[in-house]
Design an enzyme around this catalytic site. Structure first.
Site, PDB file in Angstrom:
ATOM      1  N   ASP A  19      52.947  53.721  -6.146  1.00  0.00           N
ATOM      2  CA  ASP A  19      52.158  52.674  -6.808  1.00  0.00           C
ATOM      3  C   ASP A  19      53.053  51.785  -7.675  1.00  0.00           C
ATOM      4  O   ASP A  19      54.084  52.229  -8.179  1.00  0.00           O
ATOM      5  CB  ASP A  19      51.075  53.348  -7.671  1.00  0.00           C
ATOM      6  CG  ASP A  19      49.980  52.380  -8.064  1.00  0.00           C
ATOM      7  OD1 ASP A  19      49.890  51.286  -7.469  1.00  0.00           O
ATOM      8  OD2 ASP A  19      49.209  52.719  -8.974  1.00  0.00           O
ATOM      9  N   GLY A  20      52.610  50.551  -7.836  1.00  0.00           N
ATOM     10  CA  GLY A  20      53.280  49.637  -8.768  1.00  0.00           C
ATOM     11  C   GLY A  20      54.049  48.502  -8.115  1.00  0.00           C
ATOM     12  O   GLY A  20      54.691  47.722  -8.811  1.00  0.00           O
ATOM     13  N   ASN A  21      53.954  48.384  -6.795  1.00  0.00           N
ATOM     14  CA  ASN A  21      54.673  47.287  -6.110  1.00  0.00           C
ATOM     15  C   ASN A  21      54.190  45.919  -6.583  1.00  0.00           C
ATOM     16  O   ASN A  21      54.995  45.011  -6.819  1.00  0.00           O
ATOM     17  CB  ASN A  21      54.427  47.343  -4.597  1.00  0.00           C
ATOM     18  CG  ASN A  21      55.035  48.554  -3.952  1.00  0.00           C
ATOM     19  OD1 ASN A  21      55.853  49.230  -4.549  1.00  0.00           O
ATOM     20  ND2 ASN A  21      54.629  48.842  -2.727  1.00  0.00           N
ATOM     21  N   ARG A  23      52.593  45.010  -9.395  1.00  0.00           N
ATOM     22  CA  ARG A  23      52.978  44.673 -10.775  1.00  0.00           C
ATOM     23  C   ARG A  23      54.476  44.405 -10.880  1.00  0.00           C
ATOM     24  O   ARG A  23      54.918  43.521 -11.609  1.00  0.00           O
ATOM     25  CB  ARG A  23      52.552  45.802 -11.731  1.00  0.00           C
ATOM     26  CG  ARG A  23      51.092  45.697 -12.132  1.00  0.00           C
ATOM     27  CD  ARG A  23      50.568  46.964 -12.698  1.00  0.00           C
ATOM     28  NE  ARG A  23      50.484  48.000 -11.665  1.00  0.00           N
ATOM     29  CZ  ARG A  23      50.508  49.304 -11.930  1.00  0.00           C
ATOM     30  NH1 ARG A  23      50.647  49.725 -13.157  1.00  0.00           N
ATOM     31  NH2 ARG A  23      50.409  50.173 -10.949  1.00  0.00           N
ATOM     32  N   TRP A  24      55.261  45.145 -10.127  1.00  0.00           N
ATOM     33  CA  TRP A  24      56.724  44.932 -10.131  1.00  0.00           C
ATOM     34  C   TRP A  24      57.029  43.494  -9.724  1.00  0.00           C
ATOM     35  O   TRP A  24      57.871  42.828 -10.335  1.00  0.00           O
ATOM     36  CB  TRP A  24      57.367  45.921  -9.159  1.00  0.00           C
ATOM     37  CG  TRP A  24      58.862  45.931  -9.125  1.00  0.00           C
ATOM     38  CD1 TRP A  24      59.700  46.697  -9.895  1.00  0.00           C
ATOM     39  CD2 TRP A  24      59.713  45.151  -8.256  1.00  0.00           C
ATOM     40  NE1 TRP A  24      60.999  46.446  -9.566  1.00  0.00           N
ATOM     41  CE2 TRP A  24      61.046  45.501  -8.564  1.00  0.00           C
ATOM     42  CE3 TRP A  24      59.481  44.205  -7.258  1.00  0.00           C
ATOM     43  CZ2 TRP A  24      62.146  44.929  -7.907  1.00  0.00           C
ATOM     44  CZ3 TRP A  24      60.558  43.636  -6.605  1.00  0.00           C
ATOM     45  CH2 TRP A  24      61.879  44.002  -6.935  1.00  0.00           C
ATOM     46  N   HIS A  36      56.098  44.781  -2.236  1.00  0.00           N
ATOM     47  CA  HIS A  36      55.976  45.738  -1.129  1.00  0.00           C
ATOM     48  C   HIS A  36      57.290  45.805  -0.336  1.00  0.00           C
ATOM     49  O   HIS A  36      57.710  46.883   0.094  1.00  0.00           O
ATOM     50  CB  HIS A  36      54.818  45.348  -0.210  1.00  0.00           C
ATOM     51  CG  HIS A  36      53.472  45.434  -0.869  1.00  0.00           C
ATOM     52  ND1 HIS A  36      53.083  46.523  -1.615  1.00  0.00           N
ATOM     53  CD2 HIS A  36      52.417  44.571  -0.908  1.00  0.00           C
ATOM     54  CE1 HIS A  36      51.847  46.331  -2.075  1.00  0.00           C
ATOM     55  NE2 HIS A  36      51.432  45.151  -1.663  1.00  0.00           N
ATOM     56  N   THR A  65      42.311  54.114   2.813  1.00  0.00           N
ATOM     57  CA  THR A  65      41.120  53.499   3.432  1.00  0.00           C
ATOM     58  C   THR A  65      40.624  52.351   2.533  1.00  0.00           C
ATOM     59  O   THR A  65      40.164  51.332   3.025  1.00  0.00           O
ATOM     60  CB  THR A  65      39.993  54.546   3.626  1.00  0.00           C
ATOM     61  OG1 THR A  65      39.912  55.352   2.457  1.00  0.00           O
ATOM     62  CG2 THR A  65      40.266  55.445   4.799  1.00  0.00           C
ATOM     63  N   ASN A  67      42.478  50.386   0.773  1.00  0.00           N
ATOM     64  CA  ASN A  67      43.390  49.233   0.853  1.00  0.00           C
ATOM     65  C   ASN A  67      42.948  48.185   1.882  1.00  0.00           C
ATOM     66  O   ASN A  67      43.385  47.041   1.826  1.00  0.00           O
ATOM     67  CB  ASN A  67      44.832  49.677   1.171  1.00  0.00           C
ATOM     68  CG  ASN A  67      45.528  50.349   0.017  1.00  0.00           C
ATOM     69  OD1 ASN A  67      46.410  51.186   0.194  1.00  0.00           O
ATOM     70  ND2 ASN A  67      45.148  49.995  -1.217  1.00  0.00           N
ATOM     71  N   LEU A 194      44.294  60.559  -8.710  1.00  0.00           N
ATOM     72  CA  LEU A 194      44.661  61.029  -7.364  1.00  0.00           C
ATOM     73  C   LEU A 194      44.303  60.008  -6.288  1.00  0.00           C
ATOM     74  O   LEU A 194      44.828  60.068  -5.167  1.00  0.00           O
ATOM     75  CB  LEU A 194      43.952  62.345  -7.045  1.00  0.00           C
ATOM     76  CG  LEU A 194      44.554  63.608  -7.675  1.00  0.00           C
ATOM     77  CD1 LEU A 194      43.799  64.828  -7.186  1.00  0.00           C
ATOM     78  CD2 LEU A 194      46.040  63.747  -7.329  1.00  0.00           C
TER      79      LEU A 194
HETATM   80  C1  FPP Z   1      50.643  50.360  -4.126  1.00  0.00           C
HETATM   81  O1  FPP Z   1      51.143  49.330  -4.942  1.00  0.00           O
HETATM   82  C2  FPP Z   1      51.330  50.362  -2.854  1.00  0.00           C
HETATM   83  C3  FPP Z   1      50.743  50.146  -1.666  1.00  0.00           C
HETATM   84  C4  FPP Z   1      49.289  49.903  -1.520  1.00  0.00           C
HETATM   85  C5  FPP Z   1      51.484  50.128  -0.414  1.00  0.00           C
HETATM   86  C6  FPP Z   1      52.744  50.922  -0.367  1.00  0.00           C
HETATM   87  C7  FPP Z   1      53.587  50.319   0.684  1.00  0.00           C
HETATM   88  C8  FPP Z   1      54.929  50.288   0.690  1.00  0.00           C
HETATM   89  C9  FPP Z   1      55.753  50.988  -0.286  1.00  0.00           C
HETATM   90  C10 FPP Z   1      55.671  49.529   1.735  1.00  0.00           C
HETATM   91  C11 FPP Z   1      55.354  49.865   3.154  1.00  0.00           C
HETATM   92  C12 FPP Z   1      55.393  51.312   3.433  1.00  0.00           C
HETATM   93  C13 FPP Z   1      56.209  51.917   4.353  1.00  0.00           C
HETATM   94  C14 FPP Z   1      56.071  53.369   4.570  1.00  0.00           C
HETATM   95  C15 FPP Z   1      57.212  51.206   5.119  1.00  0.00           C
HETATM   96  P1  FPP Z   1      50.129  48.250  -5.485  1.00  0.00           P
HETATM   97  O2  FPP Z   1      50.184  47.083  -4.617  1.00  0.00           O
HETATM   98  O3  FPP Z   1      48.766  48.850  -5.636  1.00  0.00           O
HETATM   99  O4  FPP Z   1      50.758  47.955  -6.887  1.00  0.00           O
HETATM  100  P2  FPP Z   1      49.994  47.514  -8.192  1.00  0.00           P
HETATM  101  O5  FPP Z   1      49.153  48.697  -8.629  1.00  0.00           O
HETATM  102  O6  FPP Z   1      51.098  47.231  -9.141  1.00  0.00           O
HETATM  103  O7  FPP Z   1      49.165  46.312  -7.865  1.00  0.00           O
END
Ligand code: FPP
Length: 254
Positions: A19-21, A23-24, A36, A65, A67, A194
């Site tokens: 998690d956190g892509n 916000r990053w 991502h 699911t 997402n 979770l």
């Molecule tokens: C949650 O961060 C992350 C995801 C919903 C997707 C995870 C996907 C990857 C790491 C890349 C693709 C995966 C593979 C296996 C190649 P978020 O978007 O919910 O972050 P946020 O909570 O900061 O908004």
């Protein structure tokens, strides 16, 4: 540099909520997909590290699911990243003896992603050094519903007898059938939930939450999580003295 504590065994199964892509990326004034993409580099490094230190099963929560409800541009961007990740990693997985499995409802994935996923699963079928579970279109509750439906069907057909149903019967009907339950469940990004991940399997998992956003979660952060896990005492409902008598008494736990 963080070193792995070599006096203690590594967890057999590590599960991660990445998690956190978003916000990053937002913190860098960039679109969410940029986060991502950076997250894929962390995926590569964590898979490589897990294999190197001898983790048997690594489960990554790549797409839930829930997402599917994200904006369509983000969903298609994530599907594209998955496809290119699988295309680029297939040979490395075979070379490193990593078996790929998918946890989730594959039939909901776009046809091109399903095709490369199936090819990777087929081509790594004989690999045994580590299993990489990608949880894709995965939800813990719907996994349990599917398992109960299958169990009910097998009872009706006389394959199973309801009187002998056990916890093992349920485990054997999940996507993770035959695998050890997660010992350690990591969630990056600062949330303490979770989020419908491995609800049955994580009953006894040690939980590790970190503020670190997924794109910043690399080898050092992973080894630190494992070292902290190794210094906890898992009592499985027993008291500490019992574990010491069984030779499982860990360190400086509760
Ligand atoms: C949650 O961060 C992350 C995801 C919903 C997707 C995870 C996907 C990857 C790491 C890349 C693709 C995966 C593979 C296996 C190649 P978020 O978007 O919910 O972050 P946020 O909570 O900061 O908004």
């Amino acid at each position: 540099m963080v070193e792995l504590d070599t006096n203690t065994p590594v967890p057999r199964h590590v599960a991660i909520i990445m998690d956190g892509n978003g916000r990053w990326a937002e913190e860098r004034h960039r679109p969410r997909l940029f986060g991502h993409k950076a997250g894929v580099d962390s995926v590569r490094e964590i898979v490589e590290t897990a294999r190197e230190i001898g983790v048997e099963v690594l489960t990554l929560y790549a797409f839930s699911t829930e997402n599917w409800n994200r904006p369509s541009g983000e969903v298609s961007g994530l599907m594209g990243l998955l496809k290119s990740y699988l295309q680029s990693e297939l040979r490395t997985m075979v070379r490193n003896d990593i078996r790929l499995l998918c946890l989730g409802q594959q039939d909901r994935l776009p046809a091109d992603v399903r095709a490369i996923l199936q090819q990777t699963i087929d081509d790594t079928r004989e690999c045994r050094s580590m299993t990489l579970n990608l949880a894709l279109s995965y939800g813990g509750r719907s996994e349990l519903v599917l398992a109960f439906q299958e169990i009910a069907k097998e009872c009706q057909e006389g394959v199973l007898d309801w009187r002998t149903l056990s916890e093992t019967t349920i485990s054997d009907h999940l996507f993770t059938a035959g695998q050890p339950d997660p010992d350690l469940l990591i969630r990056t990004g600062g949330e303490h939930r979770l989020s419908n991940f491995l609800l049955w399997q994580a009953s006894y998992a040690e939980l590790y939450f970190t503020e670190t956003r997924w794109p910043d979660f690399k080898k050092a952060q992973f080894l630190e999580a494992i070292n902290i896990f190794n210094h906890r005492q898992r009592r499985f409902g027993k008291v500490g003295a019992q574990l010491i008598r069984e030779g499982r008494g860990a360190t400086d736990g509760e």
